[in-house]
Write a protein that holds these residues in place. Structure first.
Motif, PDB file in Angstrom:
ATOM      1  N   VAL A 157       0.674  -1.400   0.078  1.00 38.06           N
ATOM      2  CA  VAL A 157      -0.132   0.267   0.144  1.00 38.06           C
ATOM      3  C   VAL A 157       0.848   1.387   0.101  1.00 38.06           C
ATOM      4  CG1 VAL A 157      -1.980  -1.081   1.249  1.00 38.06           C
ATOM      5  CG2 VAL A 157      -0.174  -0.011   2.576  1.00 38.06           C
ATOM      6  N   ALA A 158       0.347   2.419  -0.492  1.00 38.75           N
ATOM      7  CA  ALA A 158       0.973   3.556  -0.633  1.00 38.75           C
ATOM      8  C   ALA A 158       1.066   3.954   0.822  1.00 38.75           C
ATOM      9  CB  ALA A 158       0.196   4.840  -1.382  1.00 38.75           C
ATOM     10  N   PRO A 159       2.056   4.523   1.474  1.00 41.64           N
ATOM     11  CA  PRO A 159       2.187   4.884   2.895  1.00 41.64           C
ATOM     12  C   PRO A 159       2.169   6.238   3.365  1.00 41.64           C
ATOM     13  CG  PRO A 159       4.581   4.297   2.015  1.00 41.64           C
ATOM     14  CD  PRO A 159       3.751   4.353   0.748  1.00 41.64           C
ATOM     15  N   SER A 160       2.476   7.170   2.465  1.00 41.32           N
ATOM     16  CA  SER A 160       2.314   8.462   2.651  1.00 41.32           C
ATOM     17  C   SER A 160       0.896   9.053   3.432  1.00 41.32           C
ATOM     18  CB  SER A 160       2.763   9.499   1.454  1.00 41.32           C
ATOM     19  OG  SER A 160       2.545  10.734   1.997  1.00 41.32           O
ATOM     20  N   ASP A 161       1.034   9.575   4.430  1.00 44.28           N
ATOM     21  CA  ASP A 161      -0.270  10.287   5.031  1.00 44.28           C
ATOM     22  C   ASP A 161      -0.471  11.709   4.452  1.00 44.28           C
ATOM     23  OD1 ASP A 161      -1.126   8.241   6.875  1.00 44.28           O
ATOM     24  OD2 ASP A 161       0.626   9.136   8.103  1.00 44.28           O
ATOM     25  N   LEU A 162       0.452  12.135   3.984  1.00 46.22           N
ATOM     26  CA  LEU A 162       0.362  13.540   3.394  1.00 46.22           C
ATOM     27  C   LEU A 162      -0.227  13.510   1.843  1.00 46.22           C
ATOM     28  CD1 LEU A 162       0.860  16.829   3.677  1.00 46.22           C
ATOM     29  CD2 LEU A 162       3.176  16.260   2.753  1.00 46.22           C
ATOM     30  N   ALA A 163       0.067  12.575   1.177  1.00 49.44           N
ATOM     31  CA  ALA A 163      -0.429  12.428  -0.170  1.00 49.44           C
ATOM     32  C   ALA A 163      -2.089  12.337  -0.289  1.00 49.44           C
ATOM     33  CB  ALA A 163       0.019  11.015  -0.917  1.00 49.44           C
ATOM     34  N   PRO A 164      -2.692  11.565   0.641  1.00 49.74           N
ATOM     35  CA  PRO A 164      -3.942  11.677   0.386  1.00 49.74           C
ATOM     36  C   PRO A 164      -4.673  13.091   0.921  1.00 49.74           C
ATOM     37  CG  PRO A 164      -3.465   9.722   1.679  1.00 49.74           C
ATOM     38  CD  PRO A 164      -2.322  10.296   1.542  1.00 49.74           C
ATOM     39  N   ALA A 165      -4.084  13.477   1.703  1.00 52.46           N
ATOM     40  CA  ALA A 165      -4.424  15.317   2.236  1.00 52.46           C
ATOM     41  C   ALA A 165      -4.571  16.138   1.026  1.00 52.46           C
ATOM     42  CB  ALA A 165      -3.824  15.627   3.417  1.00 52.46           C
ATOM     43  N   LEU A 166      -3.090  16.116   0.323  1.00 50.26           N
ATOM     44  CA  LEU A 166      -2.918  17.019  -0.640  1.00 50.26           C
ATOM     45  C   LEU A 166      -3.833  16.694  -1.845  1.00 50.26           C
ATOM     46  CD1 LEU A 166       1.056  17.447  -0.498  1.00 50.26           C
ATOM     47  CD2 LEU A 166      -0.935  18.987   0.209  1.00 50.26           C
ATOM     48  N   ARG A 256     -14.124  15.150  -2.472  1.00 48.73           N
ATOM     49  CA  ARG A 256     -12.992  14.308  -2.793  1.00 48.73           C
ATOM     50  C   ARG A 256     -12.910  13.244  -1.621  1.00 48.73           C
ATOM     51  NH1 ARG A 256     -13.512  16.663  -6.769  1.00 48.73           N
ATOM     52  NH2 ARG A 256     -12.282  18.370  -7.582  1.00 48.73           N
ATOM     53  N   ILE A 257     -12.724  12.078  -1.919  1.00 51.43           N
ATOM     54  CA  ILE A 257     -12.609  11.351  -0.675  1.00 51.43           C
ATOM     55  C   ILE A 257     -11.194  10.367  -1.086  1.00 51.43           C
ATOM     56  CG2 ILE A 257     -13.438   9.186   0.396  1.00 51.43           C
ATOM     57  CD1 ILE A 257     -16.314  10.262  -0.023  1.00 51.43           C
ATOM     58  N   VAL A 258     -10.152  10.364  -0.278  1.00 55.17           N
ATOM     59  CA  VAL A 258      -8.931   9.825  -0.678  1.00 55.17           C
ATOM     60  C   VAL A 258      -8.565   8.827   0.398  1.00 55.17           C
ATOM     61  CG1 VAL A 258      -6.653   9.978  -1.693  1.00 55.17           C
ATOM     62  CG2 VAL A 258      -8.544  11.786  -2.126  1.00 55.17           C
ATOM     63  N   LEU A 259      -8.421   7.559   0.255  1.00 58.62           N
ATOM     64  CA  LEU A 259      -7.870   6.836   1.258  1.00 58.62           C
ATOM     65  C   LEU A 259      -6.481   6.342   0.883  1.00 58.62           C
ATOM     66  CD1 LEU A 259     -11.205   6.230   0.547  1.00 58.62           C
ATOM     67  CD2 LEU A 259     -10.643   4.304   2.090  1.00 58.62           C
ATOM     68  N   GLY A 260      -5.747   6.108   2.480  1.00 52.18           N
ATOM     69  CA  GLY A 260      -4.295   5.692   2.257  1.00 52.18           C
ATOM     70  C   GLY A 260      -4.330   4.375   2.961  1.00 52.18           C
ATOM     71  N   GLY A 261      -3.291   3.830   2.810  1.00 51.14           N
ATOM     72  CA  GLY A 261      -3.119   2.258   3.315  1.00 51.14           C
ATOM     73  C   GLY A 261      -4.059   1.210   2.843  1.00 51.14           C
ATOM     74  N   VAL A 262      -5.023   1.433   1.761  1.00 53.87           N
ATOM     75  CA  VAL A 262      -5.794   0.442   1.328  1.00 53.87           C
ATOM     76  C   VAL A 262      -5.595   0.130  -0.152  1.00 53.87           C
ATOM     77  CG1 VAL A 262      -7.729   1.312   2.927  1.00 53.87           C
ATOM     78  CG2 VAL A 262      -7.443   2.193   0.468  1.00 53.87           C
ATOM     79  N   ALA A 263      -4.653   0.702  -0.857  1.00 56.27           N
ATOM     80  CA  ALA A 263      -4.308   0.532  -2.271  1.00 56.27           C
ATOM     81  C   ALA A 263      -2.742   0.776  -2.705  1.00 56.27           C
ATOM     82  CB  ALA A 263      -5.342   1.125  -3.214  1.00 56.27           C
ATOM     83  N   PRO A 264      -2.482   0.209  -3.618  1.00 58.93           N
ATOM     84  CA  PRO A 264      -0.771   0.818  -4.006  1.00 58.93           C
ATOM     85  C   PRO A 264      -0.863   2.370  -4.195  1.00 58.93           C
ATOM     86  CG  PRO A 264      -1.569  -1.100  -5.293  1.00 58.93           C
ATOM     87  CD  PRO A 264      -2.882  -0.810  -4.606  1.00 58.93           C
ATOM     88  N   VAL A 265      -1.936   2.835  -4.330  1.00 60.75           N
ATOM     89  CA  VAL A 265      -1.923   4.238  -4.653  1.00 60.75           C
ATOM     90  C   VAL A 265      -2.555   5.147  -3.616  1.00 60.75           C
ATOM     91  CG1 VAL A 265      -1.312   4.126  -7.146  1.00 60.75           C
ATOM     92  CG2 VAL A 265      -3.559   4.088  -6.468  1.00 60.75           C
ATOM     93  N   PRO A 266      -2.726   6.126  -3.230  1.00 68.11           N
ATOM     94  CA  PRO A 266      -3.697   6.941  -2.886  1.00 68.11           C
ATOM     95  C   PRO A 266      -5.032   6.740  -3.537  1.00 68.11           C
ATOM     96  CG  PRO A 266      -1.684   8.296  -3.065  1.00 68.11           C
ATOM     97  CD  PRO A 266      -1.470   7.222  -3.836  1.00 68.11           C
ATOM     98  N   TRP A 267      -5.988   6.230  -2.666  1.00 68.73           N
ATOM     99  CA  TRP A 267      -7.233   5.793  -3.446  1.00 68.73           C
ATOM    100  C   TRP A 267      -8.312   6.737  -3.445  1.00 68.73           C
ATOM    101  CZ3 TRP A 267      -7.936   1.984  -6.931  1.00 68.73           C
ATOM    102  CH2 TRP A 267      -9.083   1.594  -7.284  1.00 68.73           C
ATOM    103  N   ARG A 268      -8.837   7.246  -4.891  1.00 68.87           N
ATOM    104  CA  ARG A 268      -9.823   8.020  -4.839  1.00 68.87           C
ATOM    105  C   ARG A 268     -10.937   7.310  -4.800  1.00 68.87           C
ATOM    106  NH1 ARG A 268      -9.632  13.010  -7.718  1.00 68.87           N
ATOM    107  NH2 ARG A 268     -11.853  13.256  -7.647  1.00 68.87           N
ATOM    108  N   ALA A 269     -12.069   7.475  -3.925  1.00 67.90           N
ATOM    109  CA  ALA A 269     -13.337   6.772  -3.906  1.00 67.90           C
ATOM    110  C   ALA A 269     -14.539   7.592  -4.480  1.00 67.90           C
ATOM    111  CB  ALA A 269     -13.634   6.471  -2.465  1.00 67.90           C
ATOM    112  N   ARG A 270     -14.089   7.219  -5.944  1.00 69.99           N
ATOM    113  CA  ARG A 270     -15.082   8.115  -7.097  1.00 69.99           C
ATOM    114  C   ARG A 270     -16.504   7.917  -6.972  1.00 69.99           C
ATOM    115  NH1 ARG A 270     -11.756  11.191 -10.303  1.00 69.99           N
ATOM    116  NH2 ARG A 270      -9.407  10.479 -10.316  1.00 69.99           N
ATOM    117  N   ASP A 271     -16.837   6.780  -6.752  1.00 71.40           N
ATOM    118  CA  ASP A 271     -18.327   6.412  -6.654  1.00 71.40           C
ATOM    119  C   ASP A 271     -18.839   7.067  -5.339  1.00 71.40           C
ATOM    120  OD1 ASP A 271     -17.911   4.651  -8.800  1.00 71.40           O
ATOM    121  OD2 ASP A 271     -18.019   2.856  -7.631  1.00 71.40           O
TER     122      ASP A 271
END
Ligand SMILES: Cc1cc2nc3c(=O)[nH]c(=O)nc-3n(C[C@H](O)[C@H](O)[C@H](O)COP(=O)(O)OP(=O)(O)OC[C@H]3O[C@@H](n4cnc5c(N)ncnc54)[C@H](O)[C@@H]3O)c2cc1C
Ligand code: SF4
Length: 322
Positions: A157-166, A256-271
């Motif tokens: 999983v993508a580990p950065s906490d800052l990435a989903p926030a930005l 915008r809803i972006v999850l960290g720790g669940v996918a190899p990239v910061p994950w946009r929950a577009r639905d």
């Protein structure tokens, strides 16, 4: 650690020339040096970019948004009173990240470009797929901390906490290299390793991340960030959630809803984002969006717990936004 040559370029072009010649870029070194000590990275040359002036500092200019130099230490963003007022999600995402020492040495560019934390990846005894081997040890092995969505050959999983926030604030990154400059949405810096792409970022080895920009029209968003972790400090996210939206007359616009720790990239929950469009952010909407965000989750054998955890964290983070 294997011996390596060390250079400290003073300008971006010197750093790019060194990187073009095969040097690995180092900022705070908190991730890179760990990888070297663990035998995962063995660069022959290091370009320590820590002294390059134009990569330092951040500024907020009315009408022009926020500019954050790649070398800004995480703690500088975390502790800024001005930023806490104008874009509080940055403080919220950084305060629970790593430790104060790591946030003091670690930089914004290094945080976004850090390698994943899969325990097989970090152990030199495991020649896993991402390191050029033939199999992913996590898929059949211990997958407690791994992906529940969006993974292909590699389930780290993508580990950065800052990435989903930005990303929740539509951030853009500027890169520079021997072929010139380019900008892209921060979300596009990340790639789920697949096929021949055995890496987590699209930046080329001879490119520098120069700065991150948050556009002015995103600064008026409301934002919230929550992180679930095994310990209260010094722990990567099991799940993190960054949300932002414009709330006009009590109604959500452009969520915008972006999850960290669940996918190899910061994950946009577009639905889930679409579901919120034009709705009031009441309990029912928060729950419906949380359900939609995890609808496509496919947990591995050890990480089924992440699905209800992420669902609940999305719900709570949206409620905080409300
Ligand atoms: C024990 C521990 C706990 C942690 N917990 C968390 C956590 O909870 N949340 C979280 O988000 N992070 C966490 N981290 C990660 C930490 O935030 C990063 O190690 C740090 O931000 C990396 O920044 P750095 O400047 O030291 O990067 P470096 O180690 O110098 O570099 C990291 C990578 O980025 C590349 N790089 C760096 N800057 C540039 C640039 N400008 N251009 C091109 N390439 C560049 C380097 O080549 C290297 O590949 C943790 C780290 C540790 C060791
Ligand atoms: S999840 Fe990725 S990094 Fe971990 S073992 Fe599998 S291929 Fe390697």
């Amino acid at each position: 650690m294997k011996p390596f040559a060390y250079a400290r370029p003073k300008t971006v072009s010197e750093a790019v020339a060194l990187a073009r010649g095969g040097a690995t870029v180092m900022a705070g070194g908190t991730d890179l040096l760990g990888l070297m000590k663990d035998g995962i990275a063995a660069p022959e040359r290091i370009a320590d970019i820590g002294g390059i002036e134009p990569l330092q500092g951040w500024s907020r200019t009315k009408g022009k948004g926020l500019r954050i130099g790649a070398l800004v230490p995480l703690v500088e963003l975390e502790t800024s009173v001005e930023l806490a007022r104008s874009i509080p999600i940055i403080h919220a995402s950084l305060a629970p990240a790593a430790t104060l020492q790591l946030r003091t040495m670690g930089t914004v560019g290094g945080n976004l470009l850090q390698r994943n934390r899969c325990w097989y990846f970090r152990d030199e005894a495991y020649p896993c797929w991402l390191k050029g081997g033939v199999r992913c040890f996590a898929i059949e092995g211990d997958s407690r901390m791994h992906a529940i969505v969006g993974a292909e050959e590699c389930v780290a999983v993508a580990p950065s906490d800052l990435a989903p926030a930005l990303i929740a604030y539509d951030a853009v990154v500027a890169l520079t290299g021997p072929r010139g400059q380019r900008t892209m949405p921060l979300a596009d810096l990340f790639v789920a390793p697949h096929g021949r792409v055995r890496r987590e970022h699209v930046i080329a080895p001879d490119e520098l991340l120069v700065e991150v920009r948050v556009p002015e029209n995103a600064m008026s968003r409301r934002g919230a960030f929550e992180k679930a972790m095994e310990r209260k400090t010094w722990s990567f996210a099991t799940v993190s959630v960054a949300v932002s939206a414009k709330v006009i007359g009590g109604v959500v616009k452009d969520a915008r809803i972006v999850l960290g720790g669940v996918a190899p990239v910061p994950w946009r929950a577009r639905d889930a984002e679409k579901l919120l469009e034009g709705r009031a952010l009441d309990d029912a909407a928060c729950q419906a969006a949380a359900d939609a965000a995890l609808e496509r989750a496919e947990p591995l054998k050890d990480n089924g717990y992440k699905v209800p955890l992420a669902r609940e964290l999305v719900r709570r983070t949206l409620q905080r936004l409300a």
